[in-house]
Design a protein around this motif. Sequence first.
Motif, PDB file in Angstrom:
ATOM      1  N   ALA A 124      28.828   9.625 -48.638  1.00 19.78           N
ATOM      2  CA  ALA A 124      28.486   8.365 -47.978  1.00 19.78           C
ATOM      3  C   ALA A 124      27.427   8.588 -46.893  1.00 19.78           C
ATOM      4  CB  ALA A 124      29.740   7.732 -47.378  1.00 19.78           C
ATOM      5  N   GLU A 125      27.524   9.698 -46.167  1.00 18.22           N
ATOM      6  CA  GLU A 125      26.511  10.004 -45.155  1.00 18.22           C
ATOM      7  C   GLU A 125      25.168  10.301 -45.812  1.00 18.22           C
ATOM      8  OE1 GLU A 125      28.942  11.877 -41.414  1.00 18.22           O
ATOM      9  OE2 GLU A 125      28.824  13.090 -43.244  1.00 18.22           O
ATOM     10  N   ARG A 126      25.220  10.915 -46.987  1.00 19.77           N
ATOM     11  CA  ARG A 126      23.973  11.161 -47.728  1.00 19.77           C
ATOM     12  C   ARG A 126      23.320   9.843 -48.110  1.00 19.77           C
ATOM     13  NH1 ARG A 126      19.768  11.522 -49.199  1.00 19.77           N
ATOM     14  NH2 ARG A 126      18.758  12.952 -50.655  1.00 19.77           N
ATOM     15  N   LEU A 127      24.131   8.866 -48.535  1.00 17.83           N
ATOM     16  CA  LEU A 127      23.592   7.549 -48.855  1.00 17.83           C
ATOM     17  C   LEU A 127      22.991   6.881 -47.623  1.00 17.83           C
ATOM     18  CD1 LEU A 127      26.437   6.147 -51.157  1.00 17.83           C
ATOM     19  CD2 LEU A 127      24.188   6.963 -51.892  1.00 17.83           C
ATOM     20  N   GLN A 128      23.610   7.057 -46.477  1.00 19.00           N
ATOM     21  CA  GLN A 128      23.056   6.494 -45.246  1.00 19.00           C
ATOM     22  C   GLN A 128      21.638   7.007 -45.018  1.00 19.00           C
ATOM     23  OE1 GLN A 128      26.157   7.698 -42.401  1.00 19.00           O
ATOM     24  NE2 GLN A 128      26.575   5.530 -42.018  1.00 19.00           N
ATOM     25  N   GLY A 129      21.417   8.303 -45.294  1.00 18.50           N
ATOM     26  CA  GLY A 129      20.086   8.865 -45.117  1.00 18.50           C
ATOM     27  C   GLY A 129      19.060   8.224 -46.025  1.00 18.50           C
ATOM     28  N   CYS A 130      19.462   7.846 -47.233  1.00 18.56           N
ATOM     29  CA  CYS A 130      18.531   7.173 -48.146  1.00 18.56           C
ATOM     30  C   CYS A 130      18.040   5.860 -47.546  1.00 18.56           C
ATOM     31  CB  CYS A 130      19.207   6.917 -49.486  1.00 18.56           C
ATOM     32  SG  CYS A 130      19.548   8.402 -50.452  1.00 18.56           S
ATOM     33  N   PHE A 131      18.949   5.118 -46.916  1.00 16.82           N
ATOM     34  CA  PHE A 131      18.542   3.860 -46.288  1.00 16.82           C
ATOM     35  C   PHE A 131      17.628   4.118 -45.089  1.00 16.82           C
ATOM     36  CE2 PHE A 131      22.171   2.219 -48.685  1.00 16.82           C
ATOM     37  CZ  PHE A 131      21.683   1.003 -49.113  1.00 16.82           C
ATOM     38  N   ASN A 132      17.918   5.152 -44.313  1.00 15.52           N
ATOM     39  CA  ASN A 132      17.096   5.449 -43.141  1.00 15.52           C
ATOM     40  C   ASN A 132      15.681   5.866 -43.507  1.00 15.52           C
ATOM     41  OD1 ASN A 132      18.827   4.955 -40.967  1.00 15.52           O
ATOM     42  ND2 ASN A 132      19.810   6.965 -41.146  1.00 15.52           N
ATOM     43  N   TYR A 133      15.543   6.636 -44.562  1.00 20.08           N
ATOM     44  CA  TYR A 133      14.265   7.285 -44.856  1.00 20.08           C
ATOM     45  C   TYR A 133      13.568   6.703 -46.089  1.00 20.08           C
ATOM     46  CZ  TYR A 133      16.325  10.606 -41.590  1.00 20.08           C
ATOM     47  OH  TYR A 133      16.916  11.177 -40.490  1.00 20.08           O
ATOM     48  N   SER A 134      14.164   6.840 -47.246  1.00 24.05           N
ATOM     49  CA  SER A 134      13.494   6.361 -48.456  1.00 24.05           C
ATOM     50  C   SER A 134      13.324   4.846 -48.446  1.00 24.05           C
ATOM     51  CB  SER A 134      14.286   6.783 -49.702  1.00 24.05           C
ATOM     52  OG  SER A 134      14.304   8.192 -49.825  1.00 24.05           O
ATOM     53  N   MET A 135      14.331   4.128 -47.924  1.00 21.84           N
ATOM     54  CA  MET A 135      14.251   2.676 -47.875  1.00 21.84           C
ATOM     55  C   MET A 135      13.638   2.179 -46.567  1.00 21.84           C
ATOM     56  SD  MET A 135      15.519   2.320 -50.822  1.00 21.84           S
ATOM     57  CE  MET A 135      15.334   0.558 -50.866  1.00 21.84           C
ATOM     58  N   ASN A 136      13.326   3.105 -45.655  1.00 23.89           N
ATOM     59  CA  ASN A 136      12.719   2.760 -44.362  1.00 23.89           C
ATOM     60  C   ASN A 136      13.477   1.620 -43.676  1.00 23.89           C
ATOM     61  OD1 ASN A 136      10.773   3.099 -42.289  1.00 23.89           O
ATOM     62  ND2 ASN A 136       9.611   1.338 -43.046  1.00 23.89           N
ATOM     63  N   GLY A 137      14.812   1.696 -43.745  1.00 25.34           N
ATOM     64  CA  GLY A 137      15.630   0.643 -43.158  1.00 25.34           C
ATOM     65  C   GLY A 137      16.584   1.192 -42.126  1.00 25.34           C
ATOM     66  N   LYS A 138      17.810   0.726 -42.174  1.00 24.39           N
ATOM     67  CA  LYS A 138      18.840   1.241 -41.275  1.00 24.39           C
ATOM     68  C   LYS A 138      20.094   1.528 -42.077  1.00 24.39           C
ATOM     69  CE  LYS A 138      20.495  -3.350 -39.827  1.00 24.39           C
ATOM     70  NZ  LYS A 138      20.750  -4.236 -38.662  1.00 24.39           N
ATOM     71  N   ALA A 139      20.861   2.500 -41.617  1.00 21.43           N
ATOM     72  CA  ALA A 139      22.019   2.941 -42.376  1.00 21.43           C
ATOM     73  C   ALA A 139      23.162   1.942 -42.272  1.00 21.43           C
ATOM     74  CB  ALA A 139      22.478   4.305 -41.870  1.00 21.43           C
TER      75      ALA A 139
END
Length: 309
Positions: A124-139
Amino acid sequence: MKSKRLMLALSALLLAACDHPAPQAAAPTATPPAPAASTAKSAAQFQPPADSSIPNDDFGKQIALGREIFIDPGRYAKAYVGNQLSCENCHLDAGRLAHSAPLWGAYPMYPAYRSKNHKVNTFAERLQGCFNYSMNGKAPPLGDPVLVALESYAYWMSRNAPIGTSLPGRGYPKLAKPAQAPDYARGETVYKRDCALCHGDNGQGQQAAGRTVFPPLWGAQSFNWGAGMEQVNNAAGFIKANMPLSRGNTLTDQDAWDVAYFMDAHERPQDPRYSGSIPATRTSFHDTPDSLYGATVNGHLLGQGTNQP
């Protein structure tokens, strides 16, 4: 009607590509690459379940929701997305395709220590990183329905996968360093020849009927400087195995490295970990020759970020 017809045509192209993935060639070594058929056989050692087998119960509803979020986060996870990308842009065929970081190759490998944030991460923390970086959003916060649904989808897809085993086809291929150092001008030639038709002359991608059908590769609507794809080696491996779409493994290794360098030598949104200093941020998070953050290319210091398309 014109935009709707374009959307249908492009969607058909994407589905056809995912239904018939190109076999992955072996990473280059001192000997010629292994025949494509042998690598296709090894990648077939694990096959994720068919979408038709999603159970028709309350848990199945979470799995199906996770799949919808994965394909269209801008619609189903809008509060956490900051660009025009979807998860499926880097994890093809809704996270199923070997050699494009499939979910079934990632889920069984967590919890795991990650050098990116210097701690053990849950999935789940790995998925949070996808939102922060690849999706340029917030976790999304841990326990958020978006993360619960995505993790349910990944768990279901990984049924019968061995825990803690790196399966064939996991992640992106690791290409050997090219004979010549990656080059911007050569990469631009490859991009114009093989990439611009889908991703646009300026890397802006393409939309139809309000949805992204080919993702932007740089600029304000692409992944930010903290994403794994900003590293040239990661981008080269993905490109070699999967691009041009439906024609993976048709570029040479040198072409893949060159066009990855060209793509990553363009400005994109700032790394969320930016400290106020590009050199300090590079030292802390990008201290590798595979990152162009903080490098000067064609007279431009990369890492300044952009708020412009």
